[in-house]
Design an enzyme around this catalytic site. Structure first.
Site, PDB file in Angstrom:
ATOM      1  N   ALA A  31       0.810  -1.218   0.000  1.00  0.00           N
ATOM      2  CA  ALA A  31       0.000   0.000   0.000  1.00  0.00           C
ATOM      3  C   ALA A  31       0.848   1.275   0.000  1.00  0.00           C
ATOM      4  O   ALA A  31       0.427   2.307  -0.515  1.00  0.00           O
ATOM      5  CB  ALA A  31      -0.953  -0.009   1.187  1.00  0.00           C
ATOM      6  N   THR A  32       2.054   1.213   0.553  1.00  0.00           N
ATOM      7  CA  THR A  32       2.919   2.403   0.515  1.00  0.00           C
ATOM      8  C   THR A  32       3.188   2.778  -0.936  1.00  0.00           C
ATOM      9  O   THR A  32       3.024   3.934  -1.348  1.00  0.00           O
ATOM     10  CB  THR A  32       4.249   2.125   1.263  1.00  0.00           C
TER      11      THR A  32
ATOM     12  N   ASN B  53      -5.879   3.241  10.436  1.00  0.00           N
ATOM     13  CA  ASN B  53      -5.101   2.162  11.024  1.00  0.00           C
ATOM     14  C   ASN B  53      -4.925   2.298  12.534  1.00  0.00           C
ATOM     15  O   ASN B  53      -4.681   1.315  13.227  1.00  0.00           O
ATOM     16  CB  ASN B  53      -3.723   2.064  10.341  1.00  0.00           C
TER      17      ASN B  53
ATOM     18  N   GLN C 289      -6.404  -1.113   5.101  1.00  0.00           N
ATOM     19  CA  GLN C 289      -6.948  -1.809   6.283  1.00  0.00           C
ATOM     20  C   GLN C 289      -8.307  -2.461   6.022  1.00  0.00           C
ATOM     21  O   GLN C 289      -8.864  -3.093   6.909  1.00  0.00           O
ATOM     22  CB  GLN C 289      -7.119  -0.796   7.436  1.00  0.00           C
TER      23      GLN C 289
ATOM     24  N   HIS D  22      -0.831  -7.826   3.356  1.00  0.00           N
ATOM     25  CA  HIS D  22      -0.397  -8.297   4.688  1.00  0.00           C
ATOM     26  C   HIS D  22      -1.273  -7.864   5.860  1.00  0.00           C
ATOM     27  O   HIS D  22      -0.993  -8.229   6.999  1.00  0.00           O
ATOM     28  CB  HIS D  22       1.072  -7.925   4.942  1.00  0.00           C
TER      29      HIS D  22
ATOM     30  N   THR E  45       9.418  -7.425 -12.851  1.00  0.00           N
ATOM     31  CA  THR E  45       8.970  -8.817 -13.025  1.00  0.00           C
ATOM     32  C   THR E  45       7.897  -9.144 -11.997  1.00  0.00           C
ATOM     33  O   THR E  45       8.051  -8.852 -10.807  1.00  0.00           O
ATOM     34  CB  THR E  45      10.169  -9.778 -12.856  1.00  0.00           C
TER      35      THR E  45
ATOM     36  N   CYS F   5       3.719   1.570  11.889  1.00  0.00           N
ATOM     37  CA  CYS F   5       4.379   2.048  10.675  1.00  0.00           C
ATOM     38  C   CYS F   5       5.225   3.290  10.959  1.00  0.00           C
ATOM     39  O   CYS F   5       6.066   3.664  10.185  1.00  0.00           O
ATOM     40  CB  CYS F   5       3.333   2.369   9.614  1.00  0.00           C
TER      41      CYS F   5
END
Ligand SMILES: Cc1ncc(COP(=O)(O)O)c(C=O)c1O
Length: 369
Positions: free
Chosen positions: A69-70, A149, A177, A197, A235, A320
């Site tokens: 997401a970053t 978050n 989230q 994740h 890739t 984070c």
């Protein structure tokens, strides 16, 4: 150890890990290769793309793989700012966004863009009147997250989307989230950041939804072989994509059941904690996901609580950006004092949390106080 930090990250679900394994060993071809090894990998990536798209009701062609997401937030904000610069150089976001949104905006400010950072109301929600007033003729993008978050606050995306659509302004949503916590209606949203994740998939994989009707595009931020419609080269990491697809499929399928289970755990916790007068809740549960609880202590510090209970994996502020005991900027923006913010902790339940975990937490809280 009891894990109560699912908003920071989640373990990979064993069903997901099992699905990923063959794509590390036997199906290892490069999905861009035209031979059979490559085509087998490409077929798996296509299935995963369909699964991710289905979880948000999108078309598979609207899903661009990223590393998380970053990266999706960077690509959405910087990519659209650069591509639509002829319209203007103004962006609107909120003070309570994730650092990957705020820092991207701050960097753009250094390069000549103007950014309006809207303060939330005391309950964490956006003030829609303020939003309307902040919009200008040269506003290119509005970026607002769905689920915060730190506090679990759910922003009214449909109402924001109506406002931006009426003014022909792009609307980006950080939904890192969201998946598995609540449904997401993509109507009138142009860009959506996703990651695996937080939803029992692997780290290091995410996606950006880019609307096709009407067609939205972003300027690439990574150049190379032209993968992902030229918007994100590199890739394709087949095993990661297979993992994200499977994780999103499970999260989508089990959403309602999981929501009910989270509400039961949360309600039990809230009933018990209400007896403890030296704990105050920072979230108002009318518009908050049930799995995230943010509370503050009045007679002990959050640091003391965490140090004396190392067996509890909880978080002060967001993982984070946890640089020691910096008071949470999200809670500060909601009007909490420095001390109140410093004495707050985030507890987040998830798929593997049990009533027993909550009981242990409650015992630790009352023992500490
Ligand atoms: C709301 C939100 N946005 C973005 C991110 C960044 O996601 P990632 O870790 O996939 O880069 C996170 C969590 O880390 C988050 O909670």
């Amino acid at each position: 150890m009891i894990y109560l930090d699912y908003a920071a990250t989640t373990p990979v679900d064993e069903r997901v890990a099992e699905k990923m394994l063959p794509f590390l060993t036997s199906v290892f071809g490069n999905p861009a290769s035209t031979h059979a090894f490559g085509q087998k990998a490409k077929a798996a990536v296509d299935v995963a793309r369909r699964e991710v798209a289905a979880a948000i009701g999108a078309d598979p062609a609207e899903i661009i793989w990223t590393s998380g997401a970053t990266e999706s937030n960077n690509l959405a904000i910087r990519g659209s700012a650069e591509l639509y610069v002829s319209k203007g150089k103004h962006i609107v976001t909120m003070k309570t966004e994730h650092p990957s949104v705020l820092e991207t905006c701050q960097q753009l400010e250094k390069e000549g863009w103007t950014v309006t950072y809207l303060a939330p109301q005391k309950n964490g929600l956006i003030d829609l009147e303020n939003l309307k007033q902040s919009l200008r003729d040269d506003t290119v993008l509005v970026s607002v997250m769905q689920v915060n978050n730190e506090t679990g606050v759910i922003q009214p995306l449909e109402k924001i989307a109506e406002i931006t659509a009426a003014k022909n302004i792009l609307f980006h949503v950080d939904a890192a989230q969201s998946i598995g916590k609540l449904a997401l209606d993509i109507k009138n949203i142009d860009l959506i950041s996703l990651c695996a994740h937080k939803s029992y998939g692997p780290k290091g994989i995410g996606a950006l939804y880019i609307r096709r009707k009407p067609r939205v595009r972003v300027a690439p931020q990574i150049y190379g072989g032209g993968q992902e419609q030229g918007m994100r080269s590199g890739t394709l990491a087949t095993h990661q994509m297979v993992g994200m697809g499977e994780a999103f499929m499970i999260a989508h399928r089990e959403l309602q059941e999981e929501q009910k289970r989270m509400c039961t755990l949360r309600d039990y916790f809230l009933t018990e904690i209400a007896k403890n007068k030296s704990i105050t809740l920072n979230n108002n549960f009318d518009h908050v996901v049930p799995s995230i609880i943010n509370l503050r202590f009045s007679i002990i510090t959050a640091e003391a609580f965490m140090k004396s209970n190392p067996e509890l994996a909880i978080s002060s502020g967001s993982a984070c950006q946890s640089k020691g005991i910096e008071p949470s900027y999200v809670l500060r923006a909601m009007g909490l004092s420095v001390d109140e913010a410093k004495n707050s902790v985030r507890i987040s339940f998830g798929r593997f949390s049990t009533k027993r975990d909550v009981e242990t937490l409650l015992q630790a809280l009352s023992a500490a106080i």
